[in-house]
Design a protein around this motif. Structure first.
Motif, short mmCIF file in Angstrom:
data_model
loop_
_atom_site.label_atom_id
_atom_site.label_comp_id
_atom_site.label_asym_id
_atom_site.label_seq_id
_atom_site.Cartn_x
_atom_site.Cartn_y
_atom_site.Cartn_z
N GLY A 115 0.84 -1.19 0.00
CA GLY A 115 0.00 0.00 0.00
C GLY A 115 0.86 1.23 0.00
N ALA A 116 0.24 2.33 -0.36
CA ALA A 116 1.01 3.56 -0.46
C ALA A 116 1.43 4.05 0.92
N ALA B 296 10.12 5.71 -7.97
CA ALA B 296 10.29 6.25 -9.31
C ALA B 296 9.99 7.75 -9.32
N ALA C 85 0.23 1.35 -9.70
CA ALA C 85 0.28 2.10 -8.44
C ALA C 85 1.49 1.76 -7.59
N TYR C 86 1.91 0.49 -7.58
CA TYR C 86 2.94 0.09 -6.63
C TYR C 86 4.23 -0.38 -7.26
N LEU C 87 4.15 -0.82 -8.47
CA LEU C 87 5.39 -1.31 -9.07
C LEU C 87 5.99 -0.25 -9.98
N GLY C 88 5.25 0.83 -10.16
CA GLY C 88 5.77 1.95 -10.94
C GLY C 88 6.08 1.56 -12.36
N ASN D 114 7.41 2.80 -1.88
CA ASN D 114 7.18 1.69 -2.78
C ASN D 114 7.75 2.04 -4.16
N MET D 115 7.66 1.08 -5.04
CA MET D 115 8.41 1.24 -6.29
C MET D 115 7.93 2.43 -7.11
N ARG D 116 6.62 2.65 -7.04
CA ARG D 116 6.12 3.78 -7.79
C ARG D 116 6.63 5.09 -7.19
N GLU D 117 6.53 5.15 -5.89
CA GLU D 117 6.99 6.36 -5.20
C GLU D 117 8.48 6.56 -5.42
#
Ligand SMILES: Nc1ncnc2c1ncn2[C@@H]1O[C@H](COP(=O)(O)OP(=O)(O)OP(=O)(O)O)[C@@H](O)[C@H]1O
Ligand SMILES: Nc1ncnc2c1ncn2[C@@H]1O[C@H](COP(=O)(O)OP(=O)(O)OP(=O)(O)O)[C@@H](O)[C@H]1O
Ligand SMILES: [Mg+2]
Ligand SMILES: [Mg+2]
Lengths: 296, 362, 245, 254, 356
Positions: free
Chosen positions: C35-36, D188, C234-237, D183-186
């Motif tokens: 989760g974020a 990035a 959302a989470y793996l970018g 997390n990976m998105r963040e």
């Protein structure tokens, strides 16, 4: 003559030092378990002494002391249970102020229970005027009693904190309470235990020093300041260091009287303490590493 | 000056005047005596509040600074220099008006320092001591800092108690009035009670406003940052040592000024003003006021000192005080005078209903 | 069923962070929660561990209702937490930290097991053996993380909850840690894992939950989540890479 | 021109050589990464550069001035800002206030002027606030401005810390694991942000364990192990360096 | 209606051994007078303020009593420091102040409205020196507590010693809360002294006695009149034997000859106090006893008019009190002579007259 005097001052200094150390040890115990200084520590000493004197009126001395120590331990437990235990996330400053408040209130209660009279237990061996003379240096047998009790307590405590699980648990609680709980340690009980233990040791100290120093409803405060000074000088948390620091301070005070007016004794002792702290902010024997890691 | 501050100041001044008028119309002018004394103690307390609550540095020795101010100015204004009047330096000082002559109660002449000069010397000496000792002391942290400041207080106490020229246990008496301006003097004399009330409160209000300004500024932010995380604070360029020292010296100066004024007002000072118990009281009142809360410190400072000086607690003065400490720290550790109370009052006044759900925002 | 959380609500003061969260963990599973930032993952683990008071809902562990029990009780029952941000006992040595972790064993009258357990922690993290006399507070960030995990393992928990165990660790060690987590499961342990490294954690996990602003947004087998487009974004970018790098 | 140049830096704790004779330099407007196993001495190196630790020996030249032995605030005043591996925010202050404190070196008001609230201060204060909000906006945490910083979730705290460092408007920015806990998105997103910062003219020295970030953004990489520098090169070369793979990256790194 | 009498006493705090018996005595006397119909029909209203020995509180209370309660007269304070702070206030407020503190500066120089009842320290000092002369003692050491009492004693000892051909070789001040004084007495021992004078109150007087014996400093120990409380003898135990000190006659009231004029007063006070409070009387309570009775006597004589009462006190002669026989005059606002002291010693744990 000079040599003799030197040793006489030395003995006096050791006497002071040991008295201070016995109080300082009590500070260290609660500090070790909670990371706070219990400013009501001096009051444990007072309660111990006062209760023992009261009991000694109709009980033999050893029994009076034992019961007094137990009663003081109960007081210690009650203090924790009533005032400390249920505080969530206690901040250090908040605890300092609560314990200062407690010390004031206990003192006032003692005044109403015992009045403002001065009391003392009888000398354990001999009486007020007995003294052992070794090569012209005189020492009261009670001083030997104090030294003996203090040594036993320090050695036992040192062993307790370094090598027993409960001792380690106490230190863990001081270091990080939540983490300690996550290790399955019942932090609240550990804190109660530390109050009981330090109350007991305070009371014992109060009993053995009372023939020398007397006890009165307000004798806790002065002792607490000296005990705190010594605990800091040695480096908080370390009982062995407290004894060493106590003796150093005692000797300093005693010799300062030799050369300077006695009126400034405390001022001199504390100036030296300050100078030492400026050079070693963690106390004489405190670990600088630990000091840096401590939050407060 | 920002508008908010003008309002606060106006409120304070109105309050102070209202109290005086009330005592006047109810014929209870005698309350002003204790209100004046409490005002001076509050001056120490708000200064200490800045140090403890904002900069996060505890001091258990502020009674020492108060006593230094009081004792030095008392000594300079009571020590009779007449026997030395032939000394060249003394003669010069007499010419310049630094030394003046008065007749005491019993008709003998006394040559002493002009109170303004004494005041300036007393405060500068305190500031100097605070400055010199503050550097090394403020490197200490936590309990070690508490001990060191406590020690500082004890040293002052021992010196005033052990030195003959400070009157030992009796302290110094017969301190003369301090004429601030012609016709305006700090004195406990009945005839100037009202003007002294205003002198004391004027001083407190000025000090208080400057402190409010300070904590609301860049400096105040820096102080709070030191309190919270000293490392991070120095990483953003705050000279933490300097800021701590300045705050320490500032609060010592406040204490010292309070000492000077109260000593002239009381006509004397005793060693109990330097005692550890006094220092502890100051810290405790700051705590009861809510630590980082100047308003709390001021209000509790006036209130508790007033009650104590009036003798309302009788023989239970210490006990009541200890009890208050425990109760407040147990049940209202943020202090009694909280910002939310003001917020709540403001809402109540402006007729809004206290919002229930919108916490966290705003 | 090892752990079953139903309609859990919790937060800080008036601030509600968790909103009717329901999750479960079966015996021998690795379950991961992603989760974020600020979604409430830490809050969830802390609430299960008893560090935060529940507002409503129920928490069953090994058939016992542990809702509202004190932390130390819950640990005793076999549910350990490796807290976020490596809360080691900074003023004590590495060895002492581990010994304290073994306190539960002592209470279970398994004194002999403590030394064995320390040995097995040392063999998982040889670095700790080298530093066993050093004060924990002076360890590097990664070393402290290892110590925190090691300390939790000392209690021989049946469920170990980890809050971002790979945070701040070198890639090599991160791999090790995930290997270790995997091995823990083989050793019969059940793991509830909160991770920002969603990729790695979903790879070793059996099932996963996606938490968003205090609510369970998605749940399912780990492979499904890995393949889920929303999760990827959302989470793996996954697609940001393309725009920004 | 090198903005930062360290030569033969040494620092030990007790018997442990945490930083062992390290020399390197950072050119202006570059992103340089420091990587290495846990306990390799990366944070210690940062502490030496930013004045939190005094080197046992060696020199550090920043913007043509020797800074070894200077205190942190002096270094900060010269234009160096940093974040911490263990987040160090100011508690009991809102996120905005935290960032505003970051403007310290760019504002003047001292004790006396503040106490008297001299004219011009309101303007300065307003400017500090506006500038801080701008910076928070650029980091994407505008909406957290009024929340107490230590109540934020971990990742949000990291962002506030970064904003605070940026508020110093430094020439050199030291980031100690800025993506930890993201997390990976963040991560990035942070990568994008760091590049943006670099493009605005700020030199960056970064410690990070997330290889997707490090390899993606850095211009040069230094690798430490047991306090020693074992490699210094561009990302591609580092990824292939046998020694680095052995001690740090692991064999089958993606 | 009523006559208001204020009292500022250190009932609690470091000087409670003074203030506490004083307050009890005043309450007892007020009840007694009121039960007997008051003074010429007017009841007494007693307002006791506990200063805890803080001068600033004494100042606040003095102003309160004078301006607000408009008391007729103030009894107290218990300590010299406090009295000196409010001397001016009483003077300015034209309110009679009957201090229970010892220091001579209180009545020297004389302030019109200020009186005191305890014996002058100088008389106690002279008594001691006279005794030393008898015993052939020439070189002495002096130790004093850091209280107002100790300070005054130290000053008088130093001032008067030459008159009696006595040399003070060493003079030390110790803390009133001292717990052990071995180092201080060691310093005394290192000097060639023939006797020690200790001037203090509270436990330290017993500690000095003990420590001297313990380190083998076997010279006579003289104490101040502050030793006048049997609990200090109990505290010092065996070490108290042979201590010599001057004291008012309260402590040896039983042993006084029938012919002694104070005997009746002393016995009555002792009986009343001890039966009411179940604790031993102390000379300090006696100071308040005398102050109260002097005041009441004056009011009875001239009626409740402040100026007249003041004059009556200033001219009062031959008043028999616990402290001695008071003979006031415009230059002597204490009114006691040297004969108010006797030299006592401790024998078998009891106070006895030294030369008997
Ligand atoms: N002690 C606290 N007091 C008040 N609010 C808090 C506290 N701790 C966390 N919060 C708030 O609760 C929310 C959830 O926080 P939590 O730490 O559970 O998030 P998280 O999912 O673990 O995030 P991260 O991945 O960054 O660690 C956040 O919005 C945060 O601001
Ligand atoms: N104050 C200190 N006292 C003693 N040893 C220390 C101290 N600070 C760091 N060390 C040791 O120095 C070594 C380097 O630590 P450092 O924190 O620089 O590592 P790091 O490279 O940042 O590691 P990580 O990636 O895990 O954060 C570690 O072994 C650590 O234990
Ligand atoms: Mg989290
Ligand atoms: Mg690091």
């Amino acid at each position: 003559m000079i040599i003799e005097l030197f040793f006489q001052y030395l003995v006096a200094g050791i006497t002071y030092g040991i008295i201070y150390s016995t109080v300082a040890i009590g500070f260290n115990i609660i500090y070790n378990a909670t990371g706070i200084i219990n400013f009501a520590q001096g009051e444990f000493v007072m309660i111990g002494g006062m209760t023992a004197v009261t009991l000694n009126a109709f009980l033999p001395l050893p029994l009076a002391i034992i019961i007094a120590v137990i009663i003081t331990m109960v007081v210690g437990a009650l203090i924790d249970i009533i005032f400390i235990r249920w505080i969530v996330n206690p901040s250090v400053l908040r605890m300092i102020i609560i314990t200062i408040g407690l010390s004031i209130v206990i003192r006032e209660i003692a005044l109403h229970v015992w009045g403002d009279g001065v009391r003392a237990l009888p000398y354990f061996t001999g009486n007020e005027i007995t003294s052992l003379s070794i090569a012209g240096v005189h020492i009261s047998p009670q001083v030997l009693w104090v030294i003996g009790v203090c040594s036993v307590v320090v050695i036992a405590l040192n062993f307790f904190f370094s090598f027993t699980l409960v001792g380690r648990q106490m230190r863990a609680c001081a270091s990080n309470r939540n983490a300690a709980r996550l290790c399955g340690i019942n932090a609240k009980n550990i804190v109660t235990l530390s109050f009981v233990l330090s109350a007991g040791i305070g009371a014992l100290a109060g009993c053995v020093i009372s023939p020398i120093t007397y006890v009165q409803y307000d004798s806790g405060t002065g002792l607490a300041i000296k005990g705190f000074t010594v605990a800091i000088l040695g480096g908080l948390g370390n009982s062995m260091a407290a004894v060493a620091a106590g003796i150093i301070l005692g000797i300093l005070e005693s010799f300062s009287i030799w050369v300077l007016p006695a009126a400034y004794k405390d001022a001199i002792a504390i100036s030296i303490l300050l100078i030492i702290l400026f050079y070693r902010p963690s106390g004489l024997f405190g670990s600088r590493e630990v000091f840096r890691l401590k939050e407060f | 000056m920002p508008g908010k501050r003008v309002l606060q100041m106006a409120g304070l001044i109105t309050g102070v005047i209202t109290v005086q008028l009330l005592t006047r119309f109810t014929g209870t002018g005698y309350f002003l005596t204790q209100l004046t004394m409490s005002a001076y103690y509050s001056l120490v307390i708000i200064g200490l509040c800045l140090l403890i609550g904002y900069a996060g540095q505890i001091s258990l020795g502020h009674a020492g600074f108060f006593a230094m101010g009081g004792y030095i100015s008392a000594l300079l204004t009571t020590y009779n220099l007449l026997p030395y009047k032939d000394n060249a330096i003394i003669a010069v000082l007499m010419k310049t008006g630094i030394l003046v002559v008065r007749t005491n109660l019993y008709g003998s002449e006394i040559l002493y320092f002009q109170p303004w000069v004494a005041c300036i010397i007393a405060v500068s000496m305190t500031v100097l001591v605070a400055y010199l000792i503050g550097g090394p002391i403020l490197k200490l942290k936590g309990h070690y800092l508490a001990m060191a400041t406590l020690g500082l207080g004890i040293i002052v106490y021992r010196i005033v108690l052990g030195s003959a020229f400070f009157g030992e246990a009796d302290g110094l008496s017969e301190v003369p009035a301090f004429t601030l301006l012609p016709g305006l003097k700090v004195s406990g004399n009945l005839s100037v009670r009202i003007s002294n009330y205003y002198i004391a409160w004027g001083l407190v209000i000025i000090a208080f406003i400057t402190l409010l300004n300070l904590v609301d500024s860049r400096v105040g932010r820096a102080l709070r940052s030191i309190h919270g995380a000293e490392d991070a604070s120095s990483a953003v360029g705050v000279n933490t040592a300097k800021y701590k020292l300045n705050t320490f010296v500032l609060s010592a100066a406040f204490a010292s000024i309070a000492g000077v004024f109260l000593t002239h007002y009381n006509g004397g000072i005793g060693p109990s003003e330097a005692s550890v118990m006094k220092s502890v009281r100051y810290v405790a009142i700051v705590a009861v006021g809510g630590m980082a809360n100047l308003w709390g410190a001021l209000i509790m400072g006036v209130l508790l000192n007033f009650l104590s000086l009036r003798g309302y607690f009788g023989s239970f003065d210490d006990a009541v005080f200890g009890g208050i400490l425990i109760v407040i720290m147990l049940f209202a550790p943020e202090g009694l005078i909280r910002v939310d109370i003001f917020r709540y009052l403001k809402r109540a006044v402006s007729g809004e209903k206290a919002g229930e759900q919108n916490d966290g925002s705003s | 069923m090892m752990l079953k959380v139903r309609n859990l609500e919790a937060g800080y003061g008036k601030l509600k962070v968790l909103r009717r969260v329901s999750i479960h963990v079966k015996q021998g599973e690795i379950v991961t929660i992603i989760g974020a930032n600020g979604a409430g993952k830490t809050t969830l683990l802390n609430t299960i561990a008893g560090l935060i008071k529940t507002q409503s809902g129920e928490i069953m562990f090994s058939g016992k209702n542990i809702h509202g029990l004190p932390v130390e009780r819950i640990v005793f029952y076999g549910c350990s937490l490796v807290p976020e941000g490596r809360q080691v006992f900074s003023t004590m040595t590495v060895k002492e930290n581990l010994l304290l972790g073994g306190y539960v064993l002592k209470r279970k009258k398994m004194d002999g097991a403590v030394e064995d357990e320390i040995e097995s922690v040392y063999s998982l993290f040889p670095l700790l053996r080298e530093r066993k006399k050093q004060l924990a507070g002076t360890l590097s960030g990664g070393e402290q993380q290892m110590l925190a995990i090691g300390r939790a393992l000392m209690a021989r928990p049946s469920l170990i909850m980890m809050d971002e165990p790979s945070m701040g660790l070198a890639p090599l060690i991160v791999k090790d840690i995930f290997n270790i987590i995997y091995k823990l499961r083989e050793g019969g342990k059940t793991v509830l894992l909160v991770e920002q490294n969603a990729q790695a954690s979903l790879r070793i996990a059996d099932r996963g939950y996606v938490l968003e602003t205090g609510r369970v947004k998605l749940q399912g087998p780990a492979e499904d989540l890995l393949a889920n487009r929303d999760v990827q974004r959302a989470y793996l970018g996954k697609d940001i890479d393309a725009d920004n790098l | 021109m090198d903005l930062l140049k360290a030569e033969n830096l040494n620092r030990s704790f007790g018997g442990l050589k945490a930083v062992d004779n390290i020399s390197f330099s950072v050119g202006e407007c570059l992103i340089k990464a420091v990587i290495g196993p846990n306990g390799a001495g990366k944070t210690t190196l940062f502490n030496l550069i930013s004045g939190f630790l005094r080197p046992d020996s060696g020199s550090i030249v920043f913007a043509d001035r020797e800074i070894a032995g200077k205190s942190p605030f002096q270094v900060a005043e010269m234009g160096m800002a940093r974040t911490f591996q263990h987040i160090k925010l100011f508690p009991k202050m809102t996120a905005l206030e935290n960032v505003m404190t970051g403007r310290h070196i760019h504002s003047r008001a001292g004790f006396i002027p503040s106490m008297l609230h001299l004219p011009g201060m309101s303007r300065e204060e307003k400017f500090i606030r506006e500038r801080s909000l701008e910076i928070m906006e650029s980091v994407g945490i505008m909406d957290l401005a009024d929340i107490e910083a230590t109540d934020l979730a971990y990742g949000q705290q990291r962002a506030v810390e970064l904003a605070r460092a940026l508020a110093c408007e430094p020439r050199l920015l030291l980031l100690d694991e800025p993506a930890a806990g993201l997390n990976m998105r963040e991560t990035a997103e942070v990568a994008g942000l760091i590049k943006k910062i670099r493009d605005s003219g700020i030199t960056i020295l970064i410690v990070e364990h997330d290889m997707s970030l490090v390899m993606g953004i850095s211009d040069e990489i230094i690798v430490l192990s047991y306090g020693e520098k074992i490699a210094e090169d561009v990302p591609l070369a580092i990824q292939k360096n046998r020694e680095v793979v052995r001690v740090y990256l692991g064999e089958d790194d993606a | 209606d009523t006559i208001k009498i204020g009292a500022i006493l250190a009932v609690t705090g470091p000087a409670s051994f003074l203030g506490s018996p004083e307050a009890k005595t005043l309450r007892m006397l007020t009840d007694e007078v009121n039960a007997g119909g008051g003074i010429n029909g007017e009841k007494i209203e007693l307002i006791i303020k506990d200063s805890g020995a803080n001068p600033e509180k004494a100042i606040s209370f003095a102003k309160q009593l004078i301006e607000e309660d408009k008391v007729f007269a103030i009894i107290g304070p218990s300590t010299s420091g406090e009295t000196m702070k409010i001397k001016n206030i009483a003077q300015e407020g034209k309110t009679i102040l009957l201090s229970c503190a010892a220091a001579e500066v209180i009545v020297n120089p004389v302030a019109k409205y200020v009186f005191k009842t305890p014996q002058k320290d100088s008389f106690a000092v002279k008594k001691i020196f006279m005794q030393m002369n008898k015993m052939g003692i020439k070189r002495i050491g002096v130790v004093t507590g850091n209280t107002g009492f100790g300070k005054a004693g130290k000053a008088q000892l130093a001032k008067i010693a030459p008159d009696y051909g006595i040399k003070i070789l060493v003079s030390e001040v110790y803390d009133k809360k001292a717990t052990d004084l071995t180092a201080v007495v060691t310093k005394l021992k290192s000097k060639d002294i023939q006797a020690v004078v200790n001037w203090s109150i509270v436990p330290a007087q017993s500690i000095v006695a003990k420590n001297m014996k313990q380190i083998g400093l076997n010279v006579p120990l003289f104490q101040s009149h502050g030793f006048g409380n049997i609990k200090y003898v109990k505290a010092a135990g065996a070490a108290a034997e042979g201590i010599i000190f001057p004291a008012g006659r309260l402590l040896v009231s039983d042993a006084l000859p029938k012919s002694n004029r104070q005997r009746a007063v002393l016995l009555k006070y002792k009986k009343d106090y001890e039966s009411k409070y179940h604790e031993a009387v102390s000379t300090f309570g006696g100071h308040a006893y005398d102050a109260f009775n002097i005041l009441v006597k004056a009011i009875r004589e001239v009626g409740p008019d402040r100026e007249k009462v003041r004059d009556a006190i200033e001219n009062m002669k031959d008043f028999v009190g616990t402290g001695g026989i008071f003979n006031f005059s415009p230059t002597d606002h204490n009114g006691l002579g040297m004969d108010s002291f006797d030299m006592l010693t401790v024998r078998n744990g009891r106070f006895v007259l030294l030369n008997k």
